[in-house]
Design a protein around this motif. Sequence first.
Motif, PDB file in Angstrom:
ATOM      1  N   TYR A 109       0.834  -1.200   0.000  1.00 32.10           N
ATOM      2  CA  TYR A 109       0.000   0.000   0.000  1.00 32.10           C
ATOM      3  C   TYR A 109       0.867   1.248   0.000  1.00 32.10           C
ATOM      4  O   TYR A 109       1.953   1.253   0.598  1.00 32.10           O
ATOM      5  CB  TYR A 109      -0.893   0.020   1.248  1.00 32.10           C
ATOM      6  N   ALA A 162      -5.096   3.386   5.788  1.00 32.40           N
ATOM      7  CA  ALA A 162      -5.619   3.345   4.424  1.00 32.40           C
ATOM      8  C   ALA A 162      -6.298   2.029   4.103  1.00 32.40           C
ATOM      9  O   ALA A 162      -7.343   1.998   3.467  1.00 32.40           O
ATOM     10  CB  ALA A 162      -4.486   3.607   3.429  1.00 32.40           C
ATOM     11  N   ARG A 349      -9.167  -4.583  -1.319  1.00 30.07           N
ATOM     12  CA  ARG A 349      -8.301  -3.684  -2.072  1.00 30.07           C
ATOM     13  C   ARG A 349      -8.457  -3.926  -3.570  1.00 30.07           C
ATOM     14  O   ARG A 349      -8.504  -2.979  -4.367  1.00 30.07           O
ATOM     15  CB  ARG A 349      -6.849  -3.894  -1.669  1.00 30.07           C
ATOM     16  N   GLU A 358     -11.324   4.309  -2.545  1.00 23.61           N
ATOM     17  CA  GLU A 358     -10.482   3.872  -1.451  1.00 23.61           C
ATOM     18  C   GLU A 358     -11.010   2.555  -0.886  1.00 23.61           C
ATOM     19  O   GLU A 358     -12.225   2.319  -0.867  1.00 23.61           O
ATOM     20  CB  GLU A 358     -10.463   4.929  -0.345  1.00 23.61           C
TER      21      GLU A 358
END
Length: 436
Positions: A109, A162, A349, A358
């Motif tokens: 990430y 995140a 993800r 996101e």
Amino acid sequence: MHDQPVPPPEPAWAVFERLLCRGAIDALAPPAQQAVYTPWVVLWLLVYQRLHANASLGDAVAHFRTHFAVPADPPAASTGAYSQARTRLPGAVVRAAARQVFEALVAGYPPSWRGPRVFLVDGTTVRLPPTEALRDAFAPASNQYGRSHGPVRHLVVAHELASGLGAAPQYGAMYGPAAVGEVQRAARMMDQLPPGSVLIGDRNFGVFGLAHAATAGGHRVLVRLTAARFRALVRSGRPAGDGRWSLTWTPTAADRKGNPGLGADASVTGWLHQVVVRADLTLWLFATVDGTGAELGQLYRRRQDVGTDIRDVKRPLGVDQLRGRTVPMVGKELSASLLAYNLATQVRRVAAGARGVEPRRISFAGVWSLVRAMVPVLRTGPRRGTGGAGSRGSCEPPGSGCCRTGRPGDSTRASSYHEVAGTPSGSGLRNKRPRS
């Protein structure tokens, strides 16, 4: 010079099989030559149970017999052999596997905020089965009317801002003589996090002990302070702008009592911030990361995401219903839960990348449903491997790419997985509404 295109993220199942190579896992606890339930197989079945919300031992054995290529003389459908293999598997193997997957995934990430990775720190509890061994290790809650029935395990967790990926939690007794505070547990997590991380904590963590432990571990902090602590500290601060003071924080006598290992010259240098959010809410913050009060106030507001992460670990994966009846088994189930959660988070993800949002904008519950649905598809294939009971390699799942690269069909399977993960309809994935 043009920027190189960013490669798509690796599918979660491919990460699992590559990082948790059968040979490497089995080498940590070499199985007997005739073993069917080898450490690698048991590890996967533990993860399977967690992905299926605390599936029974019978469900895990049925999955093994159906979706793994088994020897000519397969194990019985009873759960005894698998139960014994779970007990024999060293907890260190499961912990090492969980940490390896976390480190590999979080490294993929981009940084969370201005370069460093940000981790949200919080505490929670898990109730355990009421066995004598667990009650001795994790004392139940008690009051003037007596002691409750079930033992309680206290956990301190750290989730990456995140992605939501979780580092290995620190845990122990919540009550009784063996109980340790949240700050002391959080201090033990520092070597689990990437170097130079930023830790965000609420008022329970807004104390000298955590700030010092983080700084000593090569990390930075952003913590909320109580009004009383802020008023005491600001007296020693030097004004550095509107609502901002520079501070060299030194421990009080109470701090030293709670942290007996502090050196005589222990201190932490940073800034105090007074951030007025609205008329009835002011944030008092201490930070060792630079930024304006408004910027740090916005960053601190993301702390609430860790509550969602804890819920996602506990409810869908059945962490509140662990089946282990001994301290070692409960530890293995908890590590397998973290591994399963991070696997599902990687799928999120992939789905978020396909939609251009996101990862936290994608519903974890929908992703979890997708992972459950995909497990049989990813593990099944033409049955092979009738090499006899002595052939440990015969228990490897069909199509496993463990420790190998460049196999024919790899790109096709990866592409298909991306398509399923990003399919707008039929996947069960939902975009979350942005916060107001």
